[in-house]
Write an enzyme that holds these catalytic residues in place. Structure first.
Site, short mmCIF file in Angstrom:
data_model
loop_
_atom_site.label_atom_id
_atom_site.label_comp_id
_atom_site.label_asym_id
_atom_site.label_seq_id
_atom_site.Cartn_x
_atom_site.Cartn_y
_atom_site.Cartn_z
N TYR A 62 17.70 4.54 1.89
CA TYR A 62 17.74 6.13 1.50
C TYR A 62 19.23 6.62 1.89
O TYR A 62 19.52 6.30 3.16
CB TYR A 62 16.75 6.83 2.00
CG TYR A 62 15.19 6.45 1.29
CD1 TYR A 62 15.31 6.92 -0.10
CD2 TYR A 62 14.36 5.90 1.88
CE1 TYR A 62 14.06 6.44 -0.89
CE2 TYR A 62 13.29 5.85 1.27
CZ TYR A 62 12.77 6.06 0.06
OH TYR A 62 11.75 5.85 -0.68
N LYS B 262 -5.63 6.41 29.22
CA LYS B 262 -5.74 7.45 28.20
C LYS B 262 -4.95 7.19 26.93
O LYS B 262 -4.12 5.98 26.87
CB LYS B 262 -5.23 8.62 28.56
CG LYS B 262 -3.57 8.69 29.26
CD LYS B 262 -3.12 10.02 29.98
CE LYS B 262 -1.68 9.58 30.54
NZ LYS B 262 -1.16 10.68 31.22
#
Length: 358
Positions: free
Chosen positions: A255, A35
């Site tokens: 940042y 999956k």
């Protein structure tokens, strides 16, 4: 070499892991769980590498249909079952098994006209309390399925463990006892064990095991490593340095000026970021493998890049490879640094990351 990140998938590692799991559970068939795009490794890539698996477990019908369209003929099982009555003819037409875990699914089976019966795996809630019928509901549901002409016989039986990845937690034994007591004497296959069950709870292995993460070379247990069980990482997440720069002490990077160098050093910028699925919350010190050594992430992970401290005397250069996780740097170790689980890391890679068989 393309500077952008790629996930290199080793077919030999997948096959090695399947063989190792068969050795762990020699009396059981293997339902390979593929999956979530084969846990990020590529659905058809994995299925084609694991052609010797006895079956494949999936979460969604479209995954099963993709496997059938790709030529996979092995048993397929929808682990969450079907959700609409219109799904049932597709199960019949493509020979797909389904889990039944809710009364709505039972009602659809009873009310739909089908050309032939569907193979059903009845899910027992033995203690996880997520999907499945409670012990109090079980007998009534089982009898209704037995009476339903749309259900192939025998009915197969399954449950799922809540704490099997905690080897010292006795709750798994409680769940096993509840399931075994409830289903004693009934025909059909039984499946209880996920990866952790197969590796740590041999008494749970039953007729089928349902390994997921272990197939990809990863341990399901925090603090453990797949290599301890003869497993080999199937994914190498690789990028490269796109900049190498001298950096002065007391100067920030990235940042928010989140990190400041304590001494003069050399920084490397790696072409991968949260836009590729690498977690933005990876803290300072999370390792990256560059030229045979671990180097720490510094500053914030940005959308397309992250920065590593290569060290004052580093000789690394633009174009050098950077391994985010793989054989030299286990994904379990990276996950522990970030405060998550390896499952999340391998399944969250975005479509910008090329997934290729190596």
């Amino acid at each position: 070499m393309n500077p952008f990140p790629r996930a290199e998938i080793s077919s030999s590692a997948l096959q090695t892991n399947l063989a190792a799991l068969r050795q762990q559970a020699p009396a059981s068939r293997v339902m390979a769980v593929v999956k979530a795009n084969g846990y990020g490794h590529g659905l058809l890539n994995v299925a084609n590498c694991l052609v010797s698996a006895d079956g494949f477990g999936l979460a969604r019908l479209d995954e099963a249909l993709e496997l059938r369209a790709g030529g996979v003929t092995a048993r397929l099982l929808l682990l969450e079952g079907f959700f609409r009555a219109t799904d049932l003819p597709l199960l019949v037409g493509h020979d797909i098994d389904t889990v039944v875990h809710h009364s709505s699914q039972l009602e659809m089976l009873e009310q739909t006209v089908l050309s032939k019966p569907v193979t059903v795996w009845l899910k027992v809630d033995s203690g996880m309390h997520r999907l499945g019928f409670t012990p109090e509901q079980f007998s009534t549901v089982y009898d209704r399925l037995m009476a339903c002409s749309n259900v192939a016989k025998p009915i197969h039986l399954m449950t799922h463990f809540a704490c099997a990845d905690e080897p010292d937690n006795t709750y798994t034994s409680v769940q096993m006892a509840a399931f075994n007591t409830l289903t004693a004497g009934l025909p059909g296959f039984r499946t209880l064990a996920n990866s952790a069950g197969a590796l740590y709870w041999p008494q749970s292995q039953g007729d089928w095991i349902r390994p997921g993460i272990a197939l990809y070379g990863v341990s399901p247990v925090t603090g453990d490593c797949g290599a301890n069980h003869g497993l080999v990482p199937a994914m190498e997440l690789v990028s490269q340095l796109i900049a190498v720069r001298d950096h002065k002490a007391n100067q920030p990077v990235g940042y928010g000026c989140f990190w400041t160098a304590k001494q003069d050093t050399r920084l490397g910028v790696v072409a991968i970021g949260y836009g590729d699925g690498y977690p933005r919350n990876a803290p300072e010190g999370t390792p990256v493998w560059v030229n045979g050594r671990r180097v720490p992430i510094v500053g914030r992970v940005s959308m397309d890049m992250l920065t590593v401290d290569l060290g004052q005397d580093a000789q690394d250069k633009v174009g050098d490879s950077a391994l985010l996780w793989g054989k030299a740097l286990p994904v379990e170790e990276v996950a522990e640094h970030i405060g998550t689980i390896a499952y999340e890391l391998v399944t969250k890679l975005t479509p910008r990351v090329a997934v290729c068989l190596a």
